[in-house]
Design a protein around this motif. Structure first.
Motif, PDB file in Angstrom:
ATOM      1  N   ALA A  79      -5.562  26.962  -9.629  1.00 12.18           N
ATOM      2  CA  ALA A  79      -5.911  27.820 -10.764  1.00 12.18           C
ATOM      3  C   ALA A  79      -5.606  29.254 -10.347  1.00 12.18           C
ATOM      4  CB  ALA A  79      -7.387  27.656 -11.141  1.00 12.18           C
ATOM      5  N   PRO A  80      -5.385  30.158 -11.298  1.00 15.39           N
ATOM      6  CA  PRO A  80      -5.006  31.529 -10.923  1.00 15.39           C
ATOM      7  C   PRO A  80      -6.029  32.251 -10.062  1.00 15.39           C
ATOM      8  CG  PRO A  80      -4.519  31.128 -13.242  1.00 15.39           C
ATOM      9  CD  PRO A  80      -5.313  29.947 -12.762  1.00 15.39           C
ATOM     10  N   ASN A  81      -7.296  31.840 -10.142  1.00 14.65           N
ATOM     11  CA  ASN A  81      -8.342  32.519  -9.374  1.00 14.65           C
ATOM     12  C   ASN A  81      -9.008  31.598  -8.348  1.00 14.65           C
ATOM     13  OD1 ASN A  81      -9.536  30.988 -11.436  1.00 14.65           O
ATOM     14  ND2 ASN A  81     -11.337  32.307 -11.534  1.00 14.65           N
ATOM     15  N   ILE A  82      -8.356  30.476  -8.009  1.00 20.42           N
ATOM     16  CA  ILE A  82      -8.924  29.535  -7.041  1.00 20.42           C
ATOM     17  C   ILE A  82      -7.849  29.135  -6.041  1.00 20.42           C
ATOM     18  CG2 ILE A  82      -9.963  27.261  -6.695  1.00 20.42           C
ATOM     19  CD1 ILE A  82     -11.170  27.499  -9.488  1.00 20.42           C
ATOM     20  N   ALA A  83      -8.211  29.172  -4.768  1.00 19.91           N
ATOM     21  CA  ALA A  83      -7.319  28.689  -3.710  1.00 19.91           C
ATOM     22  C   ALA A  83      -8.052  27.647  -2.894  1.00 19.91           C
ATOM     23  CB  ALA A  83      -6.868  29.839  -2.805  1.00 19.91           C
ATOM     24  N   CYS A  84      -7.446  26.467  -2.761  1.00 17.60           N
ATOM     25  CA  CYS A  84      -7.946  25.446  -1.848  1.00 17.60           C
ATOM     26  C   CYS A  84      -7.114  25.534  -0.573  1.00 17.60           C
ATOM     27  CB  CYS A  84      -7.851  24.050  -2.450  1.00 17.60           C
ATOM     28  SG  CYS A  84      -8.470  22.766  -1.330  1.00 17.60           S
ATOM     29  N   LEU A  85      -7.790  25.619   0.580  1.00 19.63           N
ATOM     30  CA  LEU A  85      -7.097  25.843   1.848  1.00 19.63           C
ATOM     31  C   LEU A  85      -7.151  24.639   2.777  1.00 19.63           C
ATOM     32  CD1 LEU A  85      -8.222  29.522   2.524  1.00 19.63           C
ATOM     33  CD2 LEU A  85      -6.190  28.694   1.337  1.00 19.63           C
ATOM     34  N   ASP A  86      -7.630  23.499   2.306  1.00 20.59           N
ATOM     35  CA  ASP A  86      -7.630  22.285   3.129  1.00 20.59           C
ATOM     36  C   ASP A  86      -6.345  21.523   2.862  1.00 20.59           C
ATOM     37  OD1 ASP A  86      -8.049  19.997   4.545  1.00 20.59           O
ATOM     38  OD2 ASP A  86      -9.735  19.284   3.354  1.00 20.59           O
ATOM     39  N   TYR A  87      -5.427  21.567   3.830  1.00 22.64           N
ATOM     40  CA  TYR A  87      -4.160  20.852   3.704  1.00 22.64           C
ATOM     41  C   TYR A  87      -3.993  19.831   4.821  1.00 22.64           C
ATOM     42  CZ  TYR A  87      -2.433  23.050  -0.465  1.00 22.64           C
ATOM     43  OH  TYR A  87      -2.276  23.418  -1.781  1.00 22.64           O
ATOM     44  N   SER A  88      -5.091  19.074   5.055  1.00 18.86           N
ATOM     45  CA  SER A  88      -5.042  17.871   5.894  1.00 18.86           C
ATOM     46  C   SER A  88      -4.517  18.156   7.294  1.00 18.86           C
ATOM     47  CB  SER A  88      -4.198  16.787   5.209  1.00 18.86           C
ATOM     48  OG  SER A  88      -4.637  16.556   3.893  1.00 18.86           O
ATOM     49  N   ALA A  89      -5.010  19.215   7.906  1.00 22.72           N
ATOM     50  CA  ALA A  89      -4.517  19.603   9.232  1.00 22.72           C
ATOM     51  C   ALA A  89      -4.636  18.466  10.230  1.00 22.72           C
ATOM     52  CB  ALA A  89      -5.281  20.838   9.731  1.00 22.72           C
ATOM     53  N   VAL A  90      -5.792  17.797  10.245  1.00 22.23           N
ATOM     54  CA  VAL A  90      -6.014  16.794  11.284  1.00 22.23           C
ATOM     55  C   VAL A  90      -5.196  15.523  11.043  1.00 22.23           C
ATOM     56  CG1 VAL A  90      -7.985  15.557  10.262  1.00 22.23           C
ATOM     57  CG2 VAL A  90      -7.868  15.897  12.761  1.00 22.23           C
ATOM     58  N   LYS A  91      -4.606  15.396   9.868  1.00 24.21           N
ATOM     59  CA  LYS A  91      -3.675  14.288   9.606  1.00 24.21           C
ATOM     60  C   LYS A  91      -2.233  14.760   9.780  1.00 24.21           C
ATOM     61  CE  LYS A  91      -5.567  13.083   5.568  1.00 24.21           C
ATOM     62  NZ  LYS A  91      -5.831  12.272   4.350  1.00 24.21           N
ATOM     63  N   PHE A  92      -2.044  15.765  10.665  1.00 26.06           N
ATOM     64  CA  PHE A  92      -0.736  16.344  10.955  1.00 26.06           C
ATOM     65  C   PHE A  92      -0.109  16.943   9.704  1.00 26.06           C
ATOM     66  CE2 PHE A  92      -1.503  12.752  13.833  1.00 26.06           C
ATOM     67  CZ  PHE A  92      -1.754  13.483  14.984  1.00 26.06           C
ATOM     68  N   GLY A  93      -0.981  17.560   8.910  1.00 28.43           N
ATOM     69  CA  GLY A  93      -0.527  18.333   7.756  1.00 28.43           C
ATOM     70  C   GLY A  93      -0.347  19.786   8.153  1.00 28.43           C
ATOM     71  N   ARG A  94      -1.030  20.685   7.436  1.00 27.72           N
ATOM     72  CA  ARG A  94      -0.900  22.114   7.700  1.00 27.72           C
ATOM     73  C   ARG A  94      -2.281  22.744   7.831  1.00 27.72           C
ATOM     74  NH1 ARG A  94       3.340  20.841   4.050  1.00 27.72           N
ATOM     75  NH2 ARG A  94       5.362  21.632   4.802  1.00 27.72           N
ATOM     76  N   LEU A  95      -2.423  23.634   8.789  1.00 31.38           N
ATOM     77  CA  LEU A  95      -3.610  24.479   8.856  1.00 31.38           C
ATOM     78  C   LEU A  95      -3.264  25.753   8.105  1.00 31.38           C
ATOM     79  CD1 LEU A  95      -6.486  24.797   9.863  1.00 31.38           C
ATOM     80  CD2 LEU A  95      -5.572  25.850  11.939  1.00 31.38           C
ATOM     81  N   VAL A  96      -4.013  26.028   7.030  1.00 31.64           N
ATOM     82  CA  VAL A  96      -3.599  27.021   6.034  1.00 31.64           C
ATOM     83  C   VAL A  96      -4.585  28.179   5.971  1.00 31.64           C
ATOM     84  CG1 VAL A  96      -3.144  27.399   3.576  1.00 31.64           C
ATOM     85  CG2 VAL A  96      -2.403  25.277   4.679  1.00 31.64           C
ATOM     86  N   ALA A  97      -4.032  29.379   5.838  1.00 31.82           N
ATOM     87  CA  ALA A  97      -4.806  30.593   5.590  1.00 31.82           C
ATOM     88  C   ALA A  97      -4.298  31.252   4.313  1.00 31.82           C
ATOM     89  CB  ALA A  97      -4.682  31.565   6.764  1.00 31.82           C
ATOM     90  N   TYR A  98      -5.160  32.045   3.717  1.00 23.57           N
ATOM     91  CA  TYR A  98      -4.762  32.904   2.601  1.00 23.57           C
ATOM     92  C   TYR A  98      -5.106  34.332   2.997  1.00 23.57           C
ATOM     93  CZ  TYR A  98      -4.165  34.935  -2.029  1.00 23.57           C
ATOM     94  OH  TYR A  98      -3.741  35.705  -3.079  1.00 23.57           O
ATOM     95  N   ARG A  99      -4.118  35.241   2.891  1.00 21.34           N
ATOM     96  CA  ARG A  99      -4.317  36.646   3.249  1.00 21.34           C
ATOM     97  C   ARG A  99      -4.747  37.420   2.008  1.00 21.34           C
ATOM     98  NH1 ARG A  99      -1.182  38.858   8.237  1.00 21.34           N
ATOM     99  NH2 ARG A  99      -3.399  39.094   8.740  1.00 21.34           N
ATOM    100  N   TRP A 100      -6.058  37.595   1.848  1.00 23.39           N
ATOM    101  CA  TRP A 100      -6.593  38.272   0.666  1.00 23.39           C
ATOM    102  C   TRP A 100      -6.767  39.756   0.964  1.00 23.39           C
ATOM    103  CZ3 TRP A 100     -11.246  40.817  -0.671  1.00 23.39           C
ATOM    104  CH2 TRP A 100     -11.442  41.008  -2.043  1.00 23.39           C
ATOM    105  N   SER A 101      -6.225  40.574   0.087  1.00 25.84           N
ATOM    106  CA  SER A 101      -6.282  42.028   0.288  1.00 25.84           C
ATOM    107  C   SER A 101      -6.832  42.741  -0.935  1.00 25.84           C
ATOM    108  CB  SER A 101      -4.891  42.557   0.640  1.00 25.84           C
ATOM    109  OG  SER A 101      -4.438  41.997   1.859  1.00 25.84           O
ATOM    110  N   GLY A 102      -7.732  42.080  -1.648  1.00 27.26           N
ATOM    111  CA  GLY A 102      -8.411  42.713  -2.766  1.00 27.26           C
ATOM    112  C   GLY A 102      -7.901  42.340  -4.136  1.00 27.26           C
ATOM    113  N   GLU A 103      -6.847  41.512  -4.215  1.00 26.13           N
ATOM    114  CA  GLU A 103      -6.265  41.191  -5.517  1.00 26.13           C
ATOM    115  C   GLU A 103      -7.217  40.334  -6.352  1.00 26.13           C
ATOM    116  OE1 GLU A 103      -4.620  38.131  -2.566  1.00 26.13           O
ATOM    117  OE2 GLU A 103      -5.048  40.308  -2.614  1.00 26.13           O
ATOM    118  N   GLU A 104      -7.273  40.606  -7.657  1.00 23.98           N
ATOM    119  CA  GLU A 104      -8.091  39.829  -8.573  1.00 23.98           C
ATOM    120  C   GLU A 104      -7.379  38.554  -9.010  1.00 23.98           C
ATOM    121  OE1 GLU A 104      -9.354  42.226 -11.836  1.00 23.98           O
ATOM    122  OE2 GLU A 104     -10.363  43.712 -10.566  1.00 23.98           O
ATOM    123  N   ARG A 105      -6.079  38.594  -9.046  1.00 23.14           N
ATOM    124  CA  ARG A 105      -5.292  37.401  -9.374  1.00 23.14           C
ATOM    125  C   ARG A 105      -4.590  36.952  -8.096  1.00 23.14           C
ATOM    126  NH1 ARG A 105      -3.427  35.141 -14.111  1.00 23.14           N
ATOM    127  NH2 ARG A 105      -1.552  33.851 -13.958  1.00 23.14           N
TER     128      ARG A 105
END
Length: 334
Positions: free
Chosen positions: A281-307
């Motif tokens: 969704a435009p205002n929702i980020a899910c950061l679980d990308y199955s790292a332990v199943k050899f997926g991706r460990l994911v971060a989001y760099r938030w710098s104050g943006e509303e969208r």
């Protein structure tokens, strides 16, 4: 000057699940460098979304990195369902209870926590300190311009929690109450750390990629007027048969939360996403990308943006070598 004014922003990191070496790699990629045993950045801080433990090969390393950052003021964190599970698994039930432990030691529960207990087996004092630290972690964060919770932001339940516990931290009394189905504490803790689940028809099961069989599915909370199960399902596993077209019942709808597009940016983990990180969704980020199943460990760099902006995702692919057990020097990394 507010903390937000002093900072360039926050780097939110999804479920680590014991992928400690990959966590160190991701932090380096984000510009954090270790000093005095703590990963630091001159202009940013991390927010961990919970589920540091279980399943992965470097659980102590993952916890050590996160805990040191939090205690040094370089990071914040919210509680995940796996930390809740560990607390309940390791604490005895009240004397009047009909069970020995707050979370029963069933084969399923044993399997989930097995790697964590194995990696702390020779470090019992460290494990006790870690459990105590879990009790100091809030269930949610609402900062200037963003919100963070492990699985689901349900405003009514969060307001109820804050009336009892303004800092949204739990203790063993709250945990004990939450382990009794049907209590308000159970509903609050379950919704915030596990989200909403809808039950499958009798006799139907989902055989998940993680080896577990489930009789329910995970549902999201940002569809304004969902009509069918397919409108709200949010997990890698497909629904069996033709159930995506099944109409939501009144009972189903009552179990769902809703987070509207006019709400502040929200960051969650928990849901085992796959593929290239994207915004549900435009205002929702899910950061679980199955790292332990050899997926991706994911971060989001938030710098104050509303969208939110999908270009702000940063990730590290978890290599197969992560499967190897940690060497002692990787744990005692300072």
């Amino acid at each position: 000057m507010s903390e937000r004014d002093a900072l360039e922003g926050y780097d939110l990191i999804g479920d680590v699940h014991g992928c400690g070496a990959t966590l160190a790699t991701l932090l380096e990629r984000l510009g954090y460098h270790q000093r005095d045993g703590v990963y630091r950045h001159s202009r940013r801080k991390v927010i961990f979304l919970g589920d540091l433990i279980d399943r992965g090969p470097r659980i102590r390393l993952a916890v050590s990195i996160a805990r040191r950052m939090v205690e040094a003021g370089e990071a914040l964190i919210v509680l995940g369902n796996h930390e809740v599970n560990a607390l309940a698994y390791c604490h005895r039930a009240p004397a009047e209870s009909d069970r020995e432990w707050l979370r029963e030691h069933t084969p399923r529960h044993n399997r989930i926590v097995r790697e964590t207990l194995a990696q702390y087996r020779d470090h019992p004092e460290e494990w006790e300190q870690t459990l105590a630290w879990f009790l100091d972690i809030p269930l949610c964060l609402e900062l200037d311009g963003l919100r963070v919770v492990h699985a689901c932001w349900d405003q009514a339940l969060i307001d109820e929690l804050r009336r009892q516990r303004p800092d949204t931290r739990i203790d063993l009394d709250f945990l004990s109450e939450a382990m009794r189905p049907g209590t308000r504490a159970s509903l609050i803790l379950d919704r915030l750390t596990r989200g909403s689940h809808l039950s499958l028809p009798d006799g139907m099961r989902i055989h998940s990629g993680d080896g577990f069989t489930r009789s329910s599915f995970r549902a999201h909370f940002w569809a304004r007027q969902p009509r069918t199960w397919g409108d709200v399902v949010f997990q890698p596993d497909n629904l069996p048969d033709e159930l995506e077209a099944r109409e939501l019942s009144a009972e189903d709808r009552a179990r769902l939360s809703y987070y509207g597009p006019d709400q502040p940016p929200l960051f969650i983990g928990h849901y085992w996403c796959e593929g290239i990180p994207a915004l549900p969704a435009p205002n929702i980020a899910c950061l679980d990308y199955s790292a332990v199943k050899f997926g991706r460990l994911v971060a989001y760099r938030w710098s104050g943006e509303e969208r939110l902006d999908a270009d702000r995702f940063v990730w590290v692919d978890v290599p197969l070598e992560e499967r190897a057990r940690a060497m002692p020097q990787e744990i005692d990394f300072d």
